[in-house]
Design a protein around this motif. Structure first.
Motif, mmCIF file in Angstrom:
data_model
loop_
_atom_site.group_PDB
_atom_site.id
_atom_site.type_symbol
_atom_site.label_atom_id
_atom_site.label_comp_id
_atom_site.label_asym_id
_atom_site.label_seq_id
_atom_site.Cartn_x
_atom_site.Cartn_y
_atom_site.Cartn_z
ATOM 1 N N LEU A 189 0.852 -1.184 0.000
ATOM 2 C CA LEU A 189 0.000 0.000 0.000
ATOM 3 C C LEU A 189 0.889 1.236 0.000
ATOM 4 N N ASN A 190 0.628 2.159 -0.906
ATOM 5 C CA ASN A 190 1.369 3.419 -0.983
ATOM 6 C C ASN A 190 0.429 4.577 -0.700
ATOM 7 N N GLY A 191 0.816 5.432 0.235
ATOM 8 C CA GLY A 191 0.030 6.610 0.560
ATOM 9 C C GLY A 191 0.868 7.865 0.460
ATOM 10 N N GLU A 192 0.240 8.986 0.719
ATOM 11 C CA GLU A 192 0.945 10.268 0.577
ATOM 12 C C GLU A 192 2.045 10.447 1.622
ATOM 13 N N HIS A 193 1.944 9.747 2.767
ATOM 14 C CA HIS A 193 2.922 9.918 3.837
ATOM 15 C C HIS A 193 3.788 8.680 4.080
ATOM 16 N N GLY A 194 3.464 7.567 3.432
ATOM 17 C CA GLY A 194 4.239 6.360 3.703
ATOM 18 C C GLY A 194 3.738 5.166 2.934
ATOM 19 N N SER A 195 4.410 4.035 3.114
ATOM 20 C CA SER A 195 4.067 2.787 2.438
ATOM 21 C C SER A 195 4.215 1.617 3.396
ATOM 22 N N LEU A 196 3.421 0.568 3.150
ATOM 23 C CA LEU A 196 3.472 -0.686 3.900
ATOM 24 C C LEU A 196 3.482 -1.846 2.925
ATOM 25 N N ALA A 197 4.236 -2.895 3.245
ATOM 26 C CA ALA A 197 4.230 -4.097 2.415
ATOM 27 C C ALA A 197 4.248 -5.326 3.319
ATOM 28 N N PHE A 198 3.528 -6.370 2.882
ATOM 29 C CA PHE A 198 3.472 -7.645 3.605
ATOM 30 C C PHE A 198 3.674 -8.773 2.619
ATOM 31 N N ASP A 199 4.472 -9.751 3.015
ATOM 32 C CA ASP A 199 4.756 -10.937 2.207
ATOM 33 C C ASP A 199 4.459 -12.159 3.065
ATOM 34 N N LEU A 200 3.538 -13.014 2.598
ATOM 35 C CA LEU A 200 3.138 -14.179 3.391
ATOM 36 C C LEU A 200 4.305 -15.128 3.643
ATOM 37 N N GLU A 201 5.298 -15.142 2.769
ATOM 38 C CA GLU A 201 6.451 -15.998 2.985
ATOM 39 C C GLU A 201 7.373 -15.451 4.080
ATOM 40 N N ARG A 202 7.094 -14.238 4.554
ATOM 41 C CA ARG A 202 7.788 -13.635 5.706
ATOM 42 C C ARG A 202 6.709 -13.095 6.650
ATOM 43 N N LEU A 203 5.832 -13.998 7.091
ATOM 44 C CA LEU A 203 4.578 -13.551 7.684
ATOM 45 C C LEU A 203 4.705 -12.948 9.082
ATOM 46 N N ASN A 204 5.891 -12.961 9.672
ATOM 47 C CA ASN A 204 6.087 -12.272 10.949
ATOM 48 C C ASN A 204 6.685 -10.882 10.781
ATOM 49 N N GLU A 205 6.658 -10.370 9.542
ATOM 50 C CA GLU A 205 7.296 -9.087 9.263
ATOM 51 C C GLU A 205 6.388 -8.157 8.478
ATOM 52 N N LEU A 206 6.595 -6.860 8.690
ATOM 53 C CA LEU A 206 6.057 -5.812 7.830
ATOM 54 C C LEU A 206 7.224 -4.979 7.325
ATOM 55 N N SER A 207 7.077 -4.479 6.102
ATOM 56 C CA SER A 207 8.036 -3.524 5.572
ATOM 57 C C SER A 207 7.351 -2.159 5.543
ATOM 58 N N TYR A 208 7.967 -1.164 6.196
ATOM 59 C CA TYR A 208 7.324 0.139 6.385
ATOM 60 C C TYR A 208 8.276 1.265 6.006
ATOM 61 N N HIS A 209 7.753 2.202 5.224
ATOM 62 C CA HIS A 209 8.504 3.410 4.877
ATOM 63 C C HIS A 209 7.740 4.628 5.388
ATOM 64 N N ASP A 210 8.397 5.422 6.221
ATOM 65 C CA ASP A 210 7.819 6.658 6.729
ATOM 66 C C ASP A 210 8.291 7.798 5.834
ATOM 67 N N GLY A 211 7.416 8.260 4.957
ATOM 68 C CA GLY A 211 7.776 9.294 4.005
ATOM 69 C C GLY A 211 7.923 10.677 4.600
ATOM 70 N N THR A 212 7.639 10.828 5.889
ATOM 71 C CA THR A 212 7.791 12.138 6.533
ATOM 72 C C THR A 212 9.189 12.340 7.091
ATOM 73 N N GLU A 213 10.005 11.295 7.103
ATOM 74 C CA GLU A 213 11.367 11.418 7.605
ATOM 75 C C GLU A 213 12.255 12.136 6.588
ATOM 76 N N PRO A 214 13.317 12.784 7.040
ATOM 77 C CA PRO A 214 14.258 13.411 6.101
ATOM 78 C C PRO A 214 14.818 12.380 5.125
ATOM 79 N N GLY A 215 15.001 12.794 3.886
ATOM 80 C CA GLY A 215 15.452 11.881 2.860
ATOM 81 C C GLY A 215 16.762 11.188 3.189
#
Length: 410
Positions: free
Chosen positions: A301-327
């Motif tokens: 999922l991509n939004g204006e402030h960040g993104s989230l990704a989930f992969d069932l083959e790594r089901l105990n993890e989330l991948s998260y990007h906080d787009g409000t942080e400095p580049g």
């Protein structure tokens, strides 16, 4: 009605919960793959979570008397039946769990609700919108009498996806822009794989669309917190004739091949795009022909402030990007979803000790028991299942209307 046979070695109270709690007595129709997964959920939930009701595995049902009695003993059910009508008529069954092919969902669910039982029904809710509509209407009427009905979209119960839903609800992504989902398997790549019930429209309703697509449609809408409003689709069947299995086309996935062939009447793969109510765009792919992929579900999922990704083959993890942080410091980071404050994990192991696929069914049982005890509508409800069914129907309609192949000029 004939007296049902008790399964040797089965326990009357197999959950381990305190006997002083009021019982919730479960009867299940179906004992194969999903039946085993649901049995694990019912058998384990009361041993891990402090539930308000004492779970009792009263009876399991299947047409093969020998096989269903073996399943009862293996999975801890107290008795076995060979007719689902006998199961729902039992006085020691409060809730009917339906783990059968889609062509029987409506009949069993409607009959169970009519005699006062709670119902859990595997996805997709039905094979048609018409059947799903009847089920949702009956469930709404039953709710006014204190009966609950829930559809089994178990991927909502993975702690990482539940955490993703919480993060989206908190506004961490801001306004949603894109959702992209794939669900890839390869168990049909061999053209000599036999013609099982999953390849017959009259039993399965559809192929990869209902089998896999229903999961990713529900998961996408659940995580986005909003429904799809339209779709544009392509559907393909790659192998249209397959060997008939021994025992005919209703045999299961482990069927033995025999002579003769039959027509495949469902889709093998589906691609579609969609739009959510907010205007966010979505893309979906579901196939049972992705060579090398066994059960590869991924959503981003991509939004204006960040993104989230989930992969069932790594089901105990989330991948998260906080787009409000400095580049200079921003980027996708891994969230290990094993902390006690994460969804469902307060009752499990110390941080860092991951859970597996089967735990989603334990969490499903836990959530339904709490909903029943509190008298509130469970999620996903039959109305939610109907909405997913409408999306599946719209995908098929779109693919049919756009079935003419149009080449692109070079």
């Amino acid at each position: 009605m004939a007296q049902p046979q008790q399964s040797e070695g089965a326990e009357a109270n197999p959950d381990g919960a305190a006997p002083g709690k009021p019982p919730l007595r479960v009867g299940m129709v179906g004992y194969a793959f999903m039946g085993a997964a649901h049995s694990q959920g019912w058998r384990t939930a009361g041993r891990v979570f402090d539930l308000p009701r004492r779970l009792v595995l009263s009876a399991i049902c299947g047409r093969d008397a020998t096989a269903v009695h073996q399943a009862a003993e293996q999975h801890g059910w107290a008795a076995a039946e060979t007719d689902w009508r006998a199961l729902i008529a039992r006085d020691d069954v409060d809730l009917v769990d339906i783990c059968t092919p889609g062509d029987s969902h409506a009949e069993i669910a409607l009959a169970a609700l009519a005699v006062g039982k709670h119902v859990l029904c595997e996805k997709p809710l039905a094979n048609t919108v018409e059947e799903a509509s009847m089920m949702a209407e009956a469930a709404e009427e039953a709710y006014s009498r204190g009966q609950l009905a829930m559809v089994g979209f178990n991927y909502r119960r993975v702690p990482a996806t539940a955490l993703a839903r919480k993060m989206v609800g908190e506004g961490r992504l801001g306004r949603l822009r894109h959702v992209r989902v794939t669900y890839l398997q390869d168990w049909l790549v061999d053209p000599e794989f036999p013609l099982t019930w999953r390849l017959r429209r009259e039993q399965a309703g559809s192929g990869s669309l209902g089998d896999l697509g229903a999961h990713i449609v529900d998961l996408a809408q659940y995580l986005a917190g909003e429904p799809l409003t339209g779709v544009s689709a392509l559907i393909e069947t790659f192998v249209r004739q397959r060997p008939l299995p021994r025992g005919g086309p209703t045999s299961g996935l482990s069927a033995v091949k025999s002579t003769g062939t039959g027509q495949v009447t469902v889709d093998d793969a589906v691609l579609f795009t969609g739009r959510f109510t907010s205007g966010a765009l979505a893309s979906f792919e579901a196939t049972r022909y992705a060579t090398g992929r066994k059960n590869a579900l991924r959503i981003e999922l991509n939004g204006e402030h960040g993104s989230l990704a989930f992969d069932l083959e790594r089901l105990n993890e989330l991948s998260y990007h906080d787009g409000t942080e400095p580049g200079a410091y921003a980027g996708f980071r891994r969230i290990l979803v094993t902390e006690p404050e994460h969804p469902y994990l307060e009752a499990w192991w110390p941080p860092g000790h991951g859970l597996g696929y089967e735990h989603s069914f334990v969490h499903q049982a836990r959530d339904l028991v709490h909903a029943i005890a509190e008298g509130r509508q469970p999620e996903p409800s039959f109305a939610d299942g109907l909405q997913v069914q409408r999306v599946l129907a719209a995908v098929e309609e779109s693919a049919e209307k756009n079935s003419v192949y149009t080449p692109i000029a070079v």
